[in-house]
Design an enzyme around this catalytic site. Structure first.
Site, PDB file in Angstrom:
ATOM      1  N   SER A 238       0.840  -1.203   0.000  1.00 48.26           N
ATOM      2  CA  SER A 238       0.000   0.000   0.000  1.00 48.26           C
ATOM      3  C   SER A 238       0.867   1.241   0.000  1.00 48.26           C
ATOM      4  O   SER A 238       2.024   1.206   0.432  1.00 48.26           O
ATOM      5  CB  SER A 238      -0.901   0.024   1.234  1.00 48.26           C
ATOM      6  N   ASP A 239       0.316   2.358  -0.485  1.00 50.22           N
ATOM      7  CA  ASP A 239       0.971   3.625  -0.211  1.00 50.22           C
ATOM      8  C   ASP A 239       0.828   3.889   1.286  1.00 50.22           C
ATOM      9  O   ASP A 239       0.029   3.249   1.988  1.00 50.22           O
ATOM     10  CB  ASP A 239       0.370   4.749  -1.042  1.00 50.22           C
ATOM     11  N   CYS A 240       1.608   4.825   1.783  1.00 47.30           N
ATOM     12  CA  CYS A 240       1.777   4.933   3.234  1.00 47.30           C
ATOM     13  C   CYS A 240       0.551   5.537   3.919  1.00 47.30           C
ATOM     14  O   CYS A 240       0.184   6.681   3.649  1.00 47.30           O
ATOM     15  CB  CYS A 240       3.048   5.715   3.530  1.00 47.30           C
TER      16      CYS A 240
END
Length: 691
Positions: A238-240
């Site tokens: 995932s993106d953060c």
């Protein structure tokens, strides 16, 4: 490594874990499992144009600048150096028990999103606005970073999947709604190439929703397309903190366990963030199964196995820190900087003849800046050469250099207690005393960049205009009024309206050797050879609304206006003309003649257009390209392979089809558009292909 062997080893390792241990490995800062001999590992590392945020490293030009080389092999060379430095740092610190963030082998690069809108602050992290250019450069980067050994030298990550390019201030809640045609023609091709051809090890999901579903919890993207259609066998990250957005901002779930379950079931294996701390709660609530947790753990452990982290025969274990920041790596950074700068205008002033100059004025807020060299997601160089330093060194013993800051980067004064425009008089004085003025103006990553990483308090990193900051416009007006010959050096990662100057050179964000490369070009030691990877527009008046993800009206492929400077355009200190070309449909043979008395580099560009009644894309699109060196006065023949995809169109339903009939290829060193012809005085050679 043999993929069957990798899978079996990963499955055997995960089978020894408790479900709690397996779940613990799905967070970016994975803890050690000492009883199984598994050390802690932090998955979060950045390597966009050099090892980032981990101390001293070779700092190459920013991604958008490297894209201006139009050089797949050159990008691959850069990535090979980056992977060496990544390995060297990992080997050194892990031996000393340091397994912190930014020190692993899983690099969250490259960014292969399409720079569809000139306002997007993160556009300079990309390879520009064209799917084919992005695909080829991304493929080269992945090959270079991952290597071709038994194990991966480092693991690349294609991001952000998918349909992600601003606005930054809405990215955590925004729903991007592309058409099926735009999805498959523009937004997905680079990801497809990196997965199917380059075998990229990881794919990172985006923050936004895509047609209603969060990208990191989007079953169609992560499972149906990525795993089932493209046969991706790496891991998805995932993106953060993107998974927390599901319940906090997108409101598609109500709780953290529900968000964790949605992401995991859709195919997101690894969480950059903390939401997967709730996976065990999701398991207890019956939202996920133990098998789904273990399956994700197999995916992430497979990557660690491919990297040789559990092996005693990894060929990269002996790379040490003496291979970081070497003279050879610095030489490549300089070569890339030379090739990445784009000459946009020249009335004959450039190259400057130092034998005829007594005094050179270097003026502007980015002239002596390290920040403008770096871009973002950068390391720290031990070898910075600013624009001013490069020019001063070139002028040593030949001409006096006067320096004036001229203005703040964006504020109306440099000294807080000073009056507005408190550096203008000094700039005027320097210009009046000089034989030529070199104005170094533009932006840096504090003005255009990622939300939260920039000082742009108004647009969260995005731009709301294509103009330079007002203080810099006033500086240029002052310099123009002096009547002195003016070279404008523009530092930016995106389209800026610039029309001042006898000559205009787009320097991008050129990396640690930017000042040396700039001076070599200004004084004629090197001829410029870069090409714009984005369209430079005159203003935003005919741009679609920023949140509109339809491609109509966007980029050179769909824009109906007249650009300031077109995609694919760039001048040099001489002309390389395509005098003839021929094709069998699969290969173009282009004959190029260098009309000048100096060796030049240029880029052969091949554009394709399907029959008008079958193609809803109004303009020819880039099909292939190749950087070439042509000696002074010489004629060379260059072969460029044309992919079969060049003769296809993507229909409104997203299906790509071969189209029978007459196709057109345009061969030259630019786009086959009227504006490029007007600026260069050259036309492309038009060929027909029957399919």
């Amino acid at each position: 490594m043999d993929e069957v062997q990798v899978r079996k080893q990963a499955e055997a390792l995960v089978a020894q874990m408790t479900v709690e241990e397996a779940a613990s490995q799905l967070k970016y800062d994975a803890p050690a499992i000492e009883r199984l001999g598994i050390p802690a590992y932090n998955w979060w590392n950045e390597a966009l144009h050099g090892v980032a945020r981990a101390g001293t490293a070779t700092v190459f030009p920013q991604a958008i600048s490297m894209a201006a080389m139009f050089d797949e092999e050159g990008i691959e060379q850069v990535a090979q150096v980056i992977s060496t430095e990544v390995r060297a740092k990992y080997n050194a610190v892990s031996k000393r028990g340091d397994r912190d963030i930014y020190k692993g082998l899983t690099c969250w690069s490259p960014n292969v999103n399409i720079f569809r809108d000139p306002r997007w602050g993160r556009g300079h992290e990309t390879y520009g606005e064209d799917p084919q250019l992005t695909s080829r450069l991304g493929a080269g980067f992945v090959r270079g970073l991952q290597g071709n050994g038994k194990y991966l030298k480092a693991a690349a990550c294609a991001k952000h999947f998918a349909v992600h390019s601003g606005p930054e201030n809405l990215r955590h809640e925004f729903d991007a709604r592309p058409t099926e045609k735009d999805l498959w023609e523009t937004y997905l091709p680079a990801f497809e190439t990196l997965v199917e051809e380059s075998h990229v090890e990881a794919v990172m999901g985006a923050y936004n929703r895509v047609n209603g579903e969060p990208a990191c919890g989007n079953k169609r993207l992560l499972t149906d397309i990525l795993r089932n259609q493209w046969h991706f066998n790496g891991h998805v990250v995932s993106d953060c903190w993107a998974i927390a957005d599901f319940h906090m901002y997108h409101h598609v779930t109500s709780t953290a366990p529900e968000s964790a379950a949605m992401a995991l079931k859709a195919g997101c294996d690894l969480n950059c963030g903390v939401t997967y701390l709730h996976l065990l709660a999701a398991l207890q609530e019956g939202r996920v199964t133990e098998e789904e947790i273990r399956q994700a753990a197999v995916h992430v452990m497979s990557t660690r196995i491919r990297l040789g982290l559990f092996a005693d025969d990894c060929e990269y274990d002996q790379i040490d820190t003496l291979e970081v920041d070497t003279d050879e790596h610095a030489a490549l950074a300089l070569e890339v900087a030379r090739r990445s700068m784009v000459l946009l205008r020249n009335d004959g002033l450039l190259p400057l003849d130092l034998s005829k100059l007594k005094t050179v004025a270097v003026v502007g807020p980015v002239a002596d800046s390290h920040t403008v060299l770096e871009g973002n997601y950068n390391g720290i160089s031990s070898r910075y050469v600013t624009f001013l330093e490069g020019i001063r060194k070139a002028c040593e013993g030949k001409a006096r250099v006067l320096y004036a800051e001229g203005s703040h980067l964006y504020k109306d004064r440099v000294q807080n207690l000073g009056r507005a425009d408190d550096r203008l008089a000094e700039a005027q004085w320097a210009a009046e005393e000089a034989d030529v003025v070199i104005a170094c103006v533009g932006l840096d990553a504090t003005l255009e960049g990622e939300q939260g990483d920039t000082g742009n308090e108004y647009s969260s990193g995005d731009k709301n205009t294509l103009e330079l900051p007002p203080c810099q416009l006033r500086l240029l007006e002052t310099l123009r009024k002096t009547g002195k010959p003016l070279v404008l050096v523009l530092a930016s990662g995106s389209s800026i309206r610039v029309e001042d100057g006898n000559a205009i050179l787009w320097a991008g964000y050129p990396g640690q050797a930017g000042g040396t490369a700039l001076a070599e070009i200004l004084f004629g030691q090197t001829a410029p050879s870069g090409k714009l990877p984005v369209t430079f527009y005159k203003d935003l008046s005919d741009q679609p609304e920023f949140t509109d993800y339809h491609m109509k009206g966007r980029t050179y492929r769909y824009y109906e206006g007249t650009p300031l400077f077109p995609f694919g355009y760039g001048l040099s200190y001489g002309t390389v003309r395509c005098t003839s070309a021929e094709t069998d449909g699969d290969t173009v043979k282009a004959t190029l003649h260098n009309e000048s008395n100096r060796d030049l580099e240029d880029v052969v560009q091949v554009y394709a257009h399907a029959p008008q009644d079958a193609d809803e894309t109004p303009h020819p699109h880039l099909a292939a390209f190749r950087r070439v060196r042509v000696p002074a006065g010489a004629t060379v023949t260059v072969e460029v392979a044309v992919p079969a995809k060049a003769y296809t169109v993507v229909r409104e339903d997203g299906k790509r089809e071969q189209v029978p009939g007459t196709h057109y290829l345009y061969v030259g060193t630019q786009q086959p558009d009227a504006r490029s012809a007007e600026l260069t005085g050259r036309e492309c050679v038009k060929l027909t292909v029957e399919r």
